[in-house]
Scaffold this motif. Sequence first.
Motif, PDB file in Angstrom:
ATOM      1  N   ARG A  38       0.475  -1.641   0.040  1.00  0.00           N
ATOM      2  CA  ARG A  38       0.024   0.018   0.225  1.00  0.00           C
ATOM      3  C   ARG A  38       0.868   1.551   0.342  1.00  0.00           C
ATOM      4  O   ARG A  38       0.920   2.494   0.129  1.00  0.00           O
ATOM      5  CB  ARG A  38      -1.143   0.007   1.399  1.00  0.00           C
ATOM      6  CG  ARG A  38      -2.096  -1.397   1.554  1.00  0.00           C
ATOM      7  CD  ARG A  38      -2.926  -0.991   2.247  1.00  0.00           C
ATOM      8  NE  ARG A  38      -1.706  -1.192   3.572  1.00  0.00           N
ATOM      9  CZ  ARG A  38      -2.132  -1.534   4.836  1.00  0.00           C
ATOM     10  NH1 ARG A  38      -3.392  -1.162   5.388  1.00  0.00           N
ATOM     11  NH2 ARG A  38      -1.193  -1.589   5.806  1.00  0.00           N
ATOM     12  N   PHE A  42       5.878   4.880  -2.109  1.00  0.00           N
ATOM     13  CA  PHE A  42       6.597   6.504  -1.615  1.00  0.00           C
ATOM     14  C   PHE A  42       7.856   6.860  -1.463  1.00  0.00           C
ATOM     15  O   PHE A  42       8.392   7.297  -0.925  1.00  0.00           O
ATOM     16  CB  PHE A  42       5.489   6.660  -1.114  1.00  0.00           C
ATOM     17  CG  PHE A  42       4.116   7.208  -0.964  1.00  0.00           C
ATOM     18  CD1 PHE A  42       3.675   8.293  -2.271  1.00  0.00           C
ATOM     19  CD2 PHE A  42       3.527   5.950  -0.851  1.00  0.00           C
ATOM     20  CE1 PHE A  42       2.174   8.783  -2.192  1.00  0.00           C
ATOM     21  CE2 PHE A  42       1.602   6.418  -0.858  1.00  0.00           C
ATOM     22  CZ  PHE A  42       1.343   7.227  -1.972  1.00  0.00           C
ATOM     23  N   VAL A  82       2.080  13.966  -1.403  1.00  0.00           N
ATOM     24  CA  VAL A  82       0.469  14.380  -1.315  1.00  0.00           C
ATOM     25  C   VAL A  82       0.707  14.389  -2.689  1.00  0.00           C
ATOM     26  O   VAL A  82      -0.142  13.267  -3.793  1.00  0.00           O
ATOM     27  CB  VAL A  82       0.435  15.416  -0.943  1.00  0.00           C
ATOM     28  CG1 VAL A  82      -1.090  16.209  -1.063  1.00  0.00           C
ATOM     29  CG2 VAL A  82       0.333  15.269   0.757  1.00  0.00           C
ATOM     30  N   LYS A  83       1.343  15.275  -3.813  1.00  0.00           N
ATOM     31  CA  LYS A  83       0.780  14.712  -5.164  1.00  0.00           C
ATOM     32  C   LYS A  83       0.743  14.039  -6.139  1.00  0.00           C
ATOM     33  O   LYS A  83       0.646  13.203  -7.724  1.00  0.00           O
ATOM     34  CB  LYS A  83       2.621  16.241  -6.194  1.00  0.00           C
ATOM     35  CG  LYS A  83       2.425  17.361  -5.577  1.00  0.00           C
ATOM     36  CD  LYS A  83       3.247  18.342  -6.493  1.00  0.00           C
ATOM     37  CE  LYS A  83       3.497  19.564  -6.287  1.00  0.00           C
ATOM     38  NZ  LYS A  83       4.187  20.680  -6.358  1.00  0.00           N
ATOM     39  N   ARG A  84       1.810  12.984  -5.597  1.00  0.00           N
ATOM     40  CA  ARG A  84       2.152  11.509  -6.228  1.00  0.00           C
ATOM     41  C   ARG A  84       0.371  10.739  -5.695  1.00  0.00           C
ATOM     42  O   ARG A  84       0.396   9.893  -5.872  1.00  0.00           O
ATOM     43  CB  ARG A  84       3.241  10.563  -5.726  1.00  0.00           C
ATOM     44  CG  ARG A  84       4.152  11.206  -6.039  1.00  0.00           C
ATOM     45  CD  ARG A  84       5.866  10.732  -5.587  1.00  0.00           C
ATOM     46  NE  ARG A  84       5.427   9.226  -5.927  1.00  0.00           N
ATOM     47  CZ  ARG A  84       6.792   8.280  -5.883  1.00  0.00           C
ATOM     48  NH1 ARG A  84       7.649   9.057  -4.386  1.00  0.00           N
ATOM     49  NH2 ARG A  84       6.382   7.340  -6.081  1.00  0.00           N
ATOM     50  N   GLY A  85      -0.287  11.279  -4.595  1.00  0.00           N
ATOM     51  CA  GLY A  85      -1.068  10.764  -3.826  1.00  0.00           C
ATOM     52  C   GLY A  85      -1.332  10.377  -2.651  1.00  0.00           C
ATOM     53  O   GLY A  85      -2.778   9.555  -2.746  1.00  0.00           O
ATOM     54  N   LEU A  86      -0.496  10.938  -1.767  1.00  0.00           N
ATOM     55  CA  LEU A  86      -0.225  10.541   0.023  1.00  0.00           C
ATOM     56  C   LEU A  86      -1.646  10.884   0.355  1.00  0.00           C
ATOM     57  O   LEU A  86      -2.389  11.893  -0.115  1.00  0.00           O
ATOM     58  CB  LEU A  86       0.443  10.902   0.824  1.00  0.00           C
ATOM     59  CG  LEU A  86       0.725  10.768   2.008  1.00  0.00           C
ATOM     60  CD1 LEU A  86       1.340   9.130   2.089  1.00  0.00           C
ATOM     61  CD2 LEU A  86       1.272  11.986   2.247  1.00  0.00           C
ATOM     62  N   ASP A  87      -3.018  10.253   1.453  1.00  0.00           N
ATOM     63  CA  ASP A  87      -3.792  10.429   1.192  1.00  0.00           C
ATOM     64  C   ASP A  87      -4.296   9.942   3.110  1.00  0.00           C
ATOM     65  O   ASP A  87      -2.849   8.898   2.935  1.00  0.00           O
ATOM     66  CB  ASP A  87      -4.998  10.024   0.474  1.00  0.00           C
ATOM     67  CG  ASP A  87      -5.281   8.593   0.028  1.00  0.00           C
ATOM     68  OD1 ASP A  87      -4.958   7.429   1.031  1.00  0.00           O
ATOM     69  OD2 ASP A  87      -6.081   7.983  -0.948  1.00  0.00           O
ATOM     70  N   HIS A  90      -3.271   6.499   3.247  1.00  0.00           N
ATOM     71  CA  HIS A  90      -1.564   5.860   3.383  1.00  0.00           C
ATOM     72  C   HIS A  90      -0.978   6.343   4.815  1.00  0.00           C
ATOM     73  O   HIS A  90       0.102   5.089   6.085  1.00  0.00           O
ATOM     74  CB  HIS A  90      -0.501   6.522   2.603  1.00  0.00           C
ATOM     75  CG  HIS A  90      -1.161   6.206   1.295  1.00  0.00           C
ATOM     76  ND1 HIS A  90      -1.929   7.368   0.065  1.00  0.00           N
ATOM     77  CD2 HIS A  90      -1.391   5.202   0.310  1.00  0.00           C
ATOM     78  CE1 HIS A  90      -2.179   6.858  -0.227  1.00  0.00           C
ATOM     79  NE2 HIS A  90      -1.494   4.928  -0.812  1.00  0.00           N
TER      80      HIS A  90
END
Length: 129
Positions: A38, A42, A82-87, A90
Amino acid sequence: MSETLETISPSLFEQLGGAAAVDAAVDIFYRKVLEDYRIYRFFDNTDMEAQAAKQKAFLTMAFGGPNNYTGKDMRNAHAPLVKRGLDNSHVDAVLEHLTATLQELNVPQELIDQVIAIAEGARSDVLGK
């Protein structure tokens, strides 16, 4: 009287076992993180030795130990992720691994709760909110 007791009570850093305990926890934690489908993406282009050193210094400071942290603040450090989708999912996975690491090290639940509260307090900065 209570002021005196508060000033001499050990910090969370000391209660956890000091630098040796933080070092062990960070090493175990990153092993877990890098095995988790998951979130391991990153860390694809991360110097993990340098990352672990920064994390150890940051946690030492966050837990009330010596402040030798010279890295970025949480918001700026995590902005590219965050720009790569960290939410939130995660961050939840990270907290899950942090809890499991501390349990593996037989840290008392009361101290685990304090650590997780500190980590939760950084969630909005980590996610840039």
